[in-house]
Motif scaffolding. Sequence first.
Motif, mmCIF file in Angstrom:
data_model
loop_
_atom_site.group_PDB
_atom_site.id
_atom_site.type_symbol
_atom_site.label_atom_id
_atom_site.label_comp_id
_atom_site.label_asym_id
_atom_site.label_seq_id
_atom_site.Cartn_x
_atom_site.Cartn_y
_atom_site.Cartn_z
ATOM 1 N N GLU A 34 -14.138 0.489 -18.918
ATOM 2 C CA GLU A 34 -15.378 -0.259 -18.668
ATOM 3 C C GLU A 34 -15.536 -1.402 -19.668
ATOM 4 N N ARG A 57 -7.835 1.161 -10.684
ATOM 5 C CA ARG A 57 -7.236 2.498 -10.760
ATOM 6 C C ARG A 57 -6.339 2.771 -9.566
ATOM 7 N N PHE A 58 -6.784 2.314 -8.392
ATOM 8 C CA PHE A 58 -5.977 2.499 -7.193
ATOM 9 C C PHE A 58 -4.637 1.777 -7.330
ATOM 10 N N TYR A 60 -17.814 -1.012 -11.976
ATOM 11 C CA TYR A 60 -17.350 0.154 -11.226
ATOM 12 C C TYR A 60 -16.454 -0.258 -10.054
ATOM 13 N N ALA A 61 -16.870 -1.272 -9.349
ATOM 14 C CA ALA A 61 -16.093 -1.726 -8.196
ATOM 15 C C ALA A 61 -14.702 -2.193 -8.624
ATOM 16 N N ASN A 108 -13.111 -1.360 -11.358
ATOM 17 C CA ASN A 108 -12.337 -0.241 -11.912
ATOM 18 C C ASN A 108 -11.753 0.634 -10.816
ATOM 19 N N ILE A 109 -12.513 0.817 -9.729
ATOM 20 C CA ILE A 109 -11.987 1.603 -8.601
ATOM 21 C C ILE A 109 -10.745 0.931 -8.030
#
Length: 422
Positions: free
Chosen positions: A61, A151-152, A144-145, A147-148
């Motif tokens: 973050e 991570r993917f 958050y968006a 990071n998602i």
Amino acid sequence: MAFLSTPASLILIILLLIASAFFSSSETSILAINRYRLKYLVNEGHKGALRVEQLLKKPDELISLLLIGNNIVNISASVITADLGHRISGDLGVAIATGCLTFIILLFAEIIPKTFAAAYPERIAFPASFLLIPLRLILLPLIYALNIISRFLLKMFGIHDVGIGNNALTSEELKSIVNESSEELPSKDQSMLLSVLDLEHLTVGDVMKPRYEIVGININEDWKTILKQLTHSPHGRIILYRDSLEDIIGILRVREAYRLMAENDFDKPYLLRAVDESYYIPESTTLSQQLIAFQQHNKKLGLVVNEYGDITGLIAVEDILEEIIGEYTTSMSPSINEEVKLQEDGSILLDGGAHVREINKVYQLALPITDAKTINGLILETLEAIPTVGQIVTVGSYDFIIEQVEDNRVKWVKVIKLDVSH
């Protein structure tokens, strides 16, 4: 951006460059801050340190926040600069303005802020955290968006866990830190810290007094001999045995024994009332473990045994402490200076009972480290026989010239370093 006047555009560009410098220096300072000093300051209740620790708990973050902020301000500055250049000189003005902005960003928003932040991370990180924490809350949905998505994409490359790495240091890494702290630490303190770290790698067998040097009292001796030994004993505790070390009675508390006998007309039976049960220690026990064991069992002296249960030596608390702080000036055992005599021809005269590891440490030699603990043991291990006076034994890059043999042991040996450069 036509609605912005030229002065307003210039002021906005300057503000955006300051913001860019803020994000760049914040990133460098927070990531460069000393984690161990940070933990210390957190324990002390330092507010800035507490905020930085809060940010570092979620590094993904934090990185996203800094990159989002930096890219937003840099792109905005580029757009306003391009518009301003176009208004002044058309397409040529756009090219000139873009080139100038690139130079300014590199110098004033990247190189200078990051260099200063790397040199003084706490000066930047602590104040910056005051703004970064609320800013993270504002941008949390976007963070958050992103990071998602990140991570993917990382999982596609086989990277599944993103977090703060393990900051635990090995003993070798701690030694490096201590060695690099020579300017802040007095040499004596530095040496003690390094010695403490070595306790984990040294065993009882490395520092014990070998069996042939154990001094004890034979209870079957005549009374005058026993009394003389008690009166002149340099130790507070001493081995009490019958005829040989194969029949040990226990550990005699010398002062207590002398007091009891003085109160009861000096009789042998009172000697036994000051005897503690023998305490045995495997020779493979590390010094760090044994120091704790001495404390837990309230012992100060122990007999060292090998894997077959045979007594191989003796170790006291003082022996371990000497590994940390150096030899006591009141020690009755031979000092390293008494076991080593430097010769005028550059050779070294060594006592056969000197410890190989200690000789290497103090005199910067490179004698082979084997199962043998002493110089005598090293020679016997190499030769596999009892040497004779005048015999030369080559051990590693050294010639050992036997000077004196006593009771099948090498008493004194001259050591000459071989010239291996040819």
